[in-house]
Structures are given as C-alpha cells and as structure tokens.
Design a protein around this motif. Structure first.
Motif, short mmCIF file in Angstrom:
data_model
loop_
_atom_site.label_atom_id
_atom_site.label_comp_id
_atom_site.label_asym_id
_atom_site.label_seq_id
_atom_site.Cartn_x
_atom_site.Cartn_y
_atom_site.Cartn_z
N ASN A 154 36.07 43.75 36.51
CA ASN A 154 35.27 43.17 37.59
C ASN A 154 35.86 43.50 38.95
O ASN A 154 36.16 42.63 39.75
CB ASN A 154 35.19 41.64 37.42
CG ASN A 154 34.15 41.23 36.40
OD1 ASN A 154 33.43 42.06 35.87
ND2 ASN A 154 34.08 39.94 36.13
N THR B 114 29.73 36.34 39.09
CA THR B 114 31.11 36.78 38.91
C THR B 114 31.27 37.58 37.62
O THR B 114 32.37 37.98 37.27
CB THR B 114 32.07 35.58 38.84
OG1 THR B 114 31.66 34.72 37.77
CG2 THR B 114 32.06 34.80 40.14
N ASN B 115 30.15 37.82 36.90
CA ASN B 115 30.22 38.48 35.60
C ASN B 115 31.30 37.85 34.73
O ASN B 115 32.19 38.54 34.20
CB ASN B 115 30.47 39.98 35.76
CG ASN B 115 30.34 40.73 34.44
OD1 ASN B 115 29.64 40.30 33.53
ND2 ASN B 115 31.06 41.83 34.31
N GLY B 165 28.08 40.28 38.79
CA GLY B 165 29.39 40.68 39.31
C GLY B 165 29.35 41.06 40.78
O GLY B 165 30.35 41.56 41.30
N GLU B 385 37.94 39.65 34.59
CA GLU B 385 36.75 38.81 34.46
C GLU B 385 36.60 37.81 35.60
O GLU B 385 35.63 37.07 35.64
CB GLU B 385 36.77 38.05 33.12
CG GLU B 385 37.99 37.17 32.95
CD GLU B 385 37.94 36.29 31.69
OE1 GLU B 385 37.12 36.55 30.82
OE2 GLU B 385 38.74 35.34 31.61
N GLY B 387 36.71 38.61 39.04
CA GLY B 387 36.18 39.17 40.28
C GLY B 387 37.29 39.39 41.30
O GLY B 387 38.45 39.07 41.06
#
Lengths: 440, 440
Positions: A154, B114-115, B165, B385, B387
């Motif tokens: 990310n 933020t995926n 994301g 994960e 961000g």
C-alpha cells in the motif's frame, strides 16, 4: 475469430522492454498509431489494427524471469503463452489462477490487458487480485516499473490496476508478476442435466452450500449449445446420452484430499437428485473422461464458428435474469438464427452466441442495440470478461455513466496525450472534455 | 493511536451523498482543505488533519442499502462499521472478506480507502478483488457512480481501483459494493510453538500443502510480543504455558465439514511434530478458547500501546528475510527499546513495533530511515496494509520509482487540481511535473 480483419503494413516483434520503449518513442514522436498484440485470440477486435496502425506483437518476449517455489509468485514476460506458464508452474506444485479456452495461444500480457476471466475465476478471483505487479511502457516510451512481487503493498495509488483491463490503450504491458495458488491433489468433474433454468440456479446455491471451499467451477450450457458441439466438433460425445434436457451443468471440485472431496460431491449429488434439482448426472471416472466433459463446455465457441457466422456477446447479468435474455432473443429472431446460451454461471457471466448462415446487417440490427439495452435495463454489464475492444467502444455508455467515461478520457489523455496507443478501442471517441476544469 | 494529534476547527457529518457533494463543491470553490475520516483507527495519520483542514466524517452514513442473499453481494454506505456488517451478513450465511483488530470501530469506507488487509486476506484475497463497485465524490463535488454489483465487468478502465488505497486523496468513498463469501460451518484454531524462525517458514509450507483449501489464517508473533500481551492485557492467558519458545503461530482453518477439517488439521499437526517443526501446540476446544487464542495475537497492538510510546511499522518483506529485520533492529537499538515482531506471515506482512518509555527524536533517528532502507534493499514494501498517510508520504520513494510517483501526481492533479483532498498525505509534495508533456 474472423469477424474482424486487420489492416497493417508493419508488424514489429520486439525482444526486450528497451526495444518496446524505443519503438514507442519513435512512434510517439512521429504520431504513428500502434496496436499492441498478444496471442490475438480476443473476440472484440481489441488487438486488430483498424486502419494502418503499426502492430506491436509481444510474442517474442516469452521468458520466465523468476518463480519463487516457496510463495508461488511468478514473474515473466508478457508474451508467455498461458498454457506454457500453467505447465511450468504445474510441474512445481502450483497452478495459474486463470484458465480459458484459448490457453494454447493466448498470452499473459493479453490476459492482463483484457482482464481475462475464464474458468477459475469463481475459485481464485480476478486478475485485479492476483496480479501483483506489472512493467508497462507508456505511449512516449517511459518504462513504468510496477513489477512488485509482494502480496501486500500500500505505497501510493495502485497504478497497475488501470492497465489490467486497459486493453493496451494506456500502456503496453511488458512484464507480469502474478501469484499462483498451490495445485491441489484432487479434482472431480460432474456433468449434470436440469429440466429448467430455475433448477440450475437452485443447484448452484446447493453447490455453494455443500461443496463450499472445494467448488472450483460452475458452468452451464443449454441444449442448443450441446447440440452444436456434438454436431460440429469431432470426437465429442454426449456425457448424458440418455437424457434430453434443456440445460446442462459442469461442476468441478478441487481439493487436497480425494476421499473428503468425493464424500462432499456424493452428498451434494444425492441431495440435488432427491430435491429434484437435477434429473441425471455423471461423475468423470478418470482424467480423460473429465477432459471430455470439459471439451463439451469449452468447445462451444469453436463449434459455433464451424456452424456459420457468429455474433458473440459476453454479458454479466444478475443470475435470476441471466437466461431470460437468451429466451427473449430467441423469440425475437425466430428462425433467422440459432441462439445459444452458455457460460460461467458461477460468475453471473452469460455468453450469448447467435449463429446465422452469414453476417447480415439486417440481422445485426435486430440484435443490436437490443442486446445492450436489455442488459443495461437488467443492471448488467455489456462486457463481462472480453473487454470493449473495437466492437463495443461506442457502447460503453450502456454500462458506465458519462462522468465515469469522462474520467477515463482524462486518464487516457494524461498517459497518451497524442492518442497513439490502440486508437478506436475502449473509449467511444477522443474528447477534449476534462473531468474537472483546471485550477486557475 | 496517540502519535498523531489533529488540529481542526470544523467537523462535518453528512448524512447523504448529496450533502458530501455540496460540502465538497463549497470547499472546492473556496479552496478549503478537507480530510475525509472514517473510524479514525488508522496508524499512519491518514485521517488526521495536519493544519486546519475541515474534517468530513462519514460516520452518519451507515445504512445497508442492499444484500443479495443468493450471490452474497452487499451494498452499503461508507460509514458502516466493519463488525456491524460482519454481523449482518453473518446472520444471513455469509462473512465479510476482511477482518481486522479494529473491526469494532473501523468503517468500510475507511477500509476501502486504505485498502485494509487484515486477517482473512490469505484466504479471500485483497479488496482489489472483493470490492465490486464504489460511489465516490470527487474534489469538485462530482458524484462518480461506479457502484456495480457484478463479479465481472470489463467495460472501460476499472476506475474504482484507484480509490481503493487512495487514502481519500483522490475522492471520498460514499458507498461500497462488495462480495461476501459464504460462511462455512467449521472453524478450527491452533496455537503452536516453534523454536526458530526457519521452523515457522517450514510449518507454513507444510500447512499450505496439508491444509490446502481450508487454511484461512497463518499468523505469527515472537516471544517478546507474547510477553507484552500477557503483561499488559487483562484476561489473556498463555495458550502454551509449559512452552517457552521464541516463536508462536496461530493457524486457523475454515471449511464446510467439521469431520474432514479435523482430520486434515490432525494430520498436519502430527506431521509437523514428527518433523520437529513445532515443539508444542494446542487446538482450541470451543469458540471461547479459539477467541482467547485470537486475543493473544490480535491484542499485540493494544498491549504495546499500554506499555509505552510505540513506533509502528507495517512492512511487506519476502518471507525468508522477514524476521531478520526484527533481529537487526533489536541489536541496533540494544536496551533503548523493546523490539517486537508479529504479523500476517501468510501474506509476508511483518508488523515491527518498537516500544520505548517515551517518543524520542534520537531513538527515531536510529530507526528511520534505517527501517525503510533495509526494507527497500530487501525488495519489500514500506507499507503493506496500513497505507502511507501522513507518516510515510515522504518515504514513498523507498518503494516506488520516480516515474511511478510522477504518474500518481498526474492522477492527483487530474482529479483534484486544487489539492483540497487530504493534503500532505500519500504523495511527498505537490509537484507541477507531468508524466508526459502535453501534445502540441
């Protein structure tokens, strides 16, 4: 595919990313249009030159660059043929997360560029989830290194996603990093007969419940499709010769334990018969019988081509309405054409094929835009897994809003301001409109 | 999270997309910066106002709009809390495809923006594969309807992917359509002890082989992490009180048949013990024991926060090198801090946490940029994960090339030319550079 005939005087087969970059720099400077081409197996004319585009064929970039046997992450060049990759990872205990009828000639770069769906999507999901990284050459020759090999990353916008399904209009995919799932030991294939479409839907619900984590494909074809296959494809046999039903299902399971899988499959079949969902069924007893079941389902497209001129539509439609379109089209066209429905029922993906003695504009006018209007009204998609290509670029509005198309145009203009990459594809026509007026 | 403290004089809680659009129109016209905010559970300051941004909190947009019980497709507003959604679909036979420690307060819009990865990614894949559609409001108030509910839709560029994301810098996610997998009947949780990190890796390889399709989580924590949890979190117990090992694994299986799953799990554990990969293990006997095992793993972040000031790093690192960074950092910092390693081993995702009595710039200078340089050299990602947010915007170059960052800047400029959306996040600084110079 003989619906689209290309016109080009120049075909280039670069061997390296550097060469792709140099070709594009040259074409960009000279405003020469370029059509990127993989295995040329697409069905919507996406890789066909419309006028005099230079063909950029990626077939010579076919090296496997790395395979991590611990994680199953494969990195390779765009021109690798899907079946070769599946064989390569297969011998190392893994399987490609996508499989399709054209696997013997389609290339991974083309698969990515068209966001190919296929037979394993139900189990492993789409390329948007499985592709970990890409190397892409932009219109002006800039090499964009997005070739990550991590399951999670990310850091900034996930740019590679735009090139997945970008149909070569935003950049040329030159390398692919993809996660391959472990190859499981046990596969079962069952071929089932259903009296009506409602029973097909109920059987699918039952399969999700009872086969759960081992369900790996849920495909359907109608009687018309089966008949075309049996008539035109050598070496095919009716898997259920004693049943003459209207619908057939191919159900595949993939798991790690043959005994467990067999138990689950048997329990599912028993309850489906008890409930009257299926009228007949056969479970493949060995690999060759499983292959012959698959050949019936996978052979529909090829068999149709041998029977005449074919209009092919690849649609996503909510499951309950999926077959209604086939019936509506059949009654609309009456005797002028053979209307066949089949596809990836597990994904809500219908392949509607219409076969006629020859391509005919009057017939086409009966089909389009009716098929698109019908699909839009059902909140479906006019291209499920094939892309828009040349065939459906003008039809994008049936599935996407004006604001969305404007943003797409903005991205196209940003990445390829001179419009040299695969023109006349995906988007209806070059437009000067911007999403948001520039800040002043 | 107390590392970032926000500054803002205005918090708005719109109830409709129309209100979000009007707020953004107003802010866009007046060049007022806006920070979109969900549950505010992020760890990188992505939802924190840096100066005087207007906070746009989505919490009041918390309605479930539709759930299709046949397909498992959920459509809801961005402010729905993840746990509420999981309860909602759970009572209808489905499960959310993501799960994370903050589920009780994080919101689906924030998860998408933020995926978020979390605990189920190993099994169900990332949001790039599971999110089927989004409604997004752009900086100037334009409502972008990308809210499809189809598993397959290849009509044009997949725009929604950029907002997954995008950390609220390209648009504000207002609605989400997501596919939820069927809830399977049988879940098992095992807590295992390993002597060294190599054994953890080998156990993972063995689990993939023997648990195959039922493996749903493979998590790890080191002894330091376990000790912090046992010390600071009330009601936690050591699942393996007789073992004092360096590493612990939490392995979860999810399947449709309790008997089959138990057989697979037992066979896996037996062979792991026989091969000397694990020294001890316990299988949860009921739901409450399973929850207590999970609490040990999920509680690390909270426990660390109670122990002092914590520097948190969320990294993707190739599996074989993943723990080396923890050891290197430990020997680098010596007694000045407690260095703890844990995370989603199945995804190659390390959470490196460094606890000190208080935040201290000298200590920080020992950690950064060392941690980023180390990760970049190992071809990892500096944000797996979580961000980039505010914390790591300037560090993007450790994981992405200059050309890639320039394209990102181009997209940002196209969608938010006045830069009002979540400024100072994701990208290092506004830049006027373009990817490709405008065609002339």
């Amino acid at each position: 595919m003989n619906k689209y005939e290309g016109h080009s005087q120049l075909l280039l087969r670069p061997r390296t990313t550097q060469q792709v970059s140099e070709i594009l720099q040259y074409c960009y400077a000279g405003r020469l249009a370029v059509v990127p081409q993989g295995g040329n197996t697409g069905l919507v004319g996406g890789s066909v030159p419309v006028f005099d585009e230079v063909i950029l064929n990626l077939g010579a970039m076919n090296k496997i660059l790395n395979f991590d046997e611990a994680s199953g992450i494969l990195v390779c060049e765009a021109g690798c043929i899907l079946e070769s990759l599946d064989n390569y990872v297969g011998s190392r205990g893994y399987v490609m997360p996508l499989d399709l009828g054209a696997k013997g000639s389609c290339q991974i770069g083309g698969n990515v560029s068209t966001n190919a769906g296929g037979l394993r999507l139900l189990r492993y999901g789409s390329l948007h989830g499985n592709v970990l990284g890409l190397e892409v050459v932009l219109a002006d020759g800039t090499v964009l290194d997005l070739l990550g090999t991590l399951r999670k990353d990310n850091t900034g916008y996930d740019l590679k996603q735009l090139f997945i399904g970008g149909e070569g209009t935003l950049g040329v995919v030159t390398k692919v990093s993809i996660i391959t799932p472990p190859k499981l030991a046990s596969t079962n294939v069952a071929f089932l007969a259903c009296e009506d479409y409602v029973s097909c839907q109920k059987t699918f619900a039952q399969a999700k419940l009872q086969l759960g984590e081992i369900l790996s494909a849920f495909e359907f074809l109608d009687r018309y499709a089966l008949d075309v296959v049996l008539k035109h494809l050598d070496g095919t046999r009716d898997p259920l010769p004693d049943s003459k039903q209207h619908f057939y299902l191919l159900v595949e399971t993939t798991g790690s334990n043959q005994l467990h899988d067999k138990e689950k499959l048997d329990a599912f079949l028993e309850s489906a018969i008890e409930q009257g969902l299926i009228t007949d069924g056969a479970v493949a007893q060995d690999i060759s019988q499983a292959a012959s079941f698959w050949k019936v389902r996978e052979g529909v497209a090829e068999a149709m081509g041998k029977g005449g001129a074919v209009y092919k539509y690849d649609l996503s439609i909510p499951l309950k309405d999926l077959y209604t379109l086939v019936e509506d089209m059949r009654s609309r066209l009456k005797d002028s054409a053979t209307v066949v429905g089949y596809g990836h029922m597990g994904d809500g993906n219908l392949h509607l094929n219409i076969m006629a003695p020859k391509y005919d504009n009057e017939l086409l006018a009966q089909i389009e835009p009716y098929v698109y209007e019908w699909t839009a009204a059902a909140k479906g998609s006019i291209s499920a897994e094939h892309g828009l290509g040349f065939m459906k670029a003008k039809a994008i509005h049936y599935s996407k809003s004006t604001a969305a198309v404007q943003v797409m145009e903005g991205f196209k203009k940003l990445l390829d301001p001179r419009g040299i990459l695969n023109p006349y594809k995906v988007l209806p026509s070059p437009s000067e409109s911007h999403v948001i007026s520039e800040a002043t």
